[in-house]
Design a protein around this motif. Structure first.
Motif, short mmCIF file in Angstrom:
data_model
loop_
_atom_site.label_atom_id
_atom_site.label_comp_id
_atom_site.label_asym_id
_atom_site.label_seq_id
_atom_site.Cartn_x
_atom_site.Cartn_y
_atom_site.Cartn_z
N ASP A 127 6.15 9.72 -14.92
CA ASP A 127 7.06 8.66 -15.40
C ASP A 127 6.27 7.28 -15.16
N PRO A 128 5.71 6.51 -15.93
CA PRO A 128 5.12 5.33 -15.82
C PRO A 128 5.86 4.10 -15.52
N ASP A 129 7.26 4.43 -15.79
CA ASP A 129 8.21 3.28 -15.53
C ASP A 129 8.92 3.51 -14.47
N LEU A 130 8.41 4.20 -13.63
CA LEU A 130 8.92 4.63 -12.00
C LEU A 130 8.74 3.32 -11.21
N GLY A 131 9.83 2.72 -10.74
CA GLY A 131 9.54 1.61 -9.78
C GLY A 131 9.17 1.82 -8.25
N ILE A 132 8.61 1.03 -7.95
CA ILE A 132 7.94 1.12 -6.56
C ILE A 132 9.00 1.33 -5.68
N MET A 140 0.86 -1.20 0.10
CA MET A 140 0.09 -0.07 0.10
C MET A 140 0.81 1.34 -0.13
N LEU A 141 1.82 1.36 0.73
CA LEU A 141 2.88 2.64 0.79
C LEU A 141 3.41 2.68 -0.49
N GLY A 142 3.77 1.56 -1.15
CA GLY A 142 4.50 1.65 -2.20
C GLY A 142 3.43 2.44 -3.46
N GLY A 143 2.37 2.00 -3.32
CA GLY A 143 1.39 2.62 -4.47
C GLY A 143 1.33 3.99 -4.16
N GLN A 144 1.16 4.61 -2.90
CA GLN A 144 0.86 6.02 -2.48
C GLN A 144 2.16 6.55 -2.88
N ALA A 145 3.29 6.13 -2.72
CA ALA A 145 4.76 6.63 -2.64
C ALA A 145 4.54 6.98 -4.54
N TRP A 146 4.05 6.02 -5.21
CA TRP A 146 4.34 6.09 -6.65
C TRP A 146 3.52 7.26 -7.27
N LYS A 185 12.27 2.87 -6.04
CA LYS A 185 12.41 3.91 -6.41
C LYS A 185 11.65 5.10 -5.69
N ALA A 186 10.34 5.01 -6.13
CA ALA A 186 9.26 5.98 -5.57
C ALA A 186 9.24 5.91 -4.22
N VAL A 187 9.22 4.89 -3.29
CA VAL A 187 9.20 4.71 -1.92
C VAL A 187 10.51 5.62 -1.36
N GLY A 188 11.69 5.25 -1.87
CA GLY A 188 13.05 6.17 -1.70
C GLY A 188 12.76 7.23 -1.87
N GLN A 232 4.31 11.03 -8.74
CA GLN A 232 3.95 11.42 -10.05
C GLN A 232 3.19 12.71 -9.87
N ILE A 233 2.57 13.14 -8.65
CA ILE A 233 2.11 14.27 -8.67
C ILE A 233 3.08 15.31 -8.56
N ILE A 234 4.10 15.11 -8.03
CA ILE A 234 5.11 16.00 -7.77
C ILE A 234 5.87 16.39 -9.15
N ARG A 235 6.09 15.25 -9.79
CA ARG A 235 6.64 15.40 -11.28
C ARG A 235 5.71 16.62 -12.01
N LEU A 236 4.41 16.12 -12.00
CA LEU A 236 3.34 17.11 -12.89
C LEU A 236 3.46 18.27 -12.33
#
Length: 53
Positions: A22-27, A1-7, A29-32, A11-15
């Motif tokens: 970045d749809p290829d962003l890994g879970i 669940m945290l991984g999805g939220q972080a992802w 990497k997103a959590v980190g 994405q929102i921060i990037r936008l």
């Protein structure tokens, strides 16, 4: 669940920064990045509060 939220958070921060999502962003990497962002913001908030005293 945290991984999805972080992802989605990353994405929102990037936008918000006028970057494309970045749809290829890994879970992992997103959590980190999410943890790094949160710790950085907490540090800056604490520092600002200490300076404002």
């Amino acid at each position: 669940m945290l991984g999805g939220q972080a992802w989605y958070y990353q994405q929102i921060i990037r936008l918000a920064g006028d970057e494309e999502a970045d749809p290829d962003l890994g879970i992992l990497k997103a959590v980190g990045a999410y943890v790094k962002d949160e710790l950085s913001r907490a540090f800056l908030t604490r520092r600002a509060r200490l300076i404002a005293r």
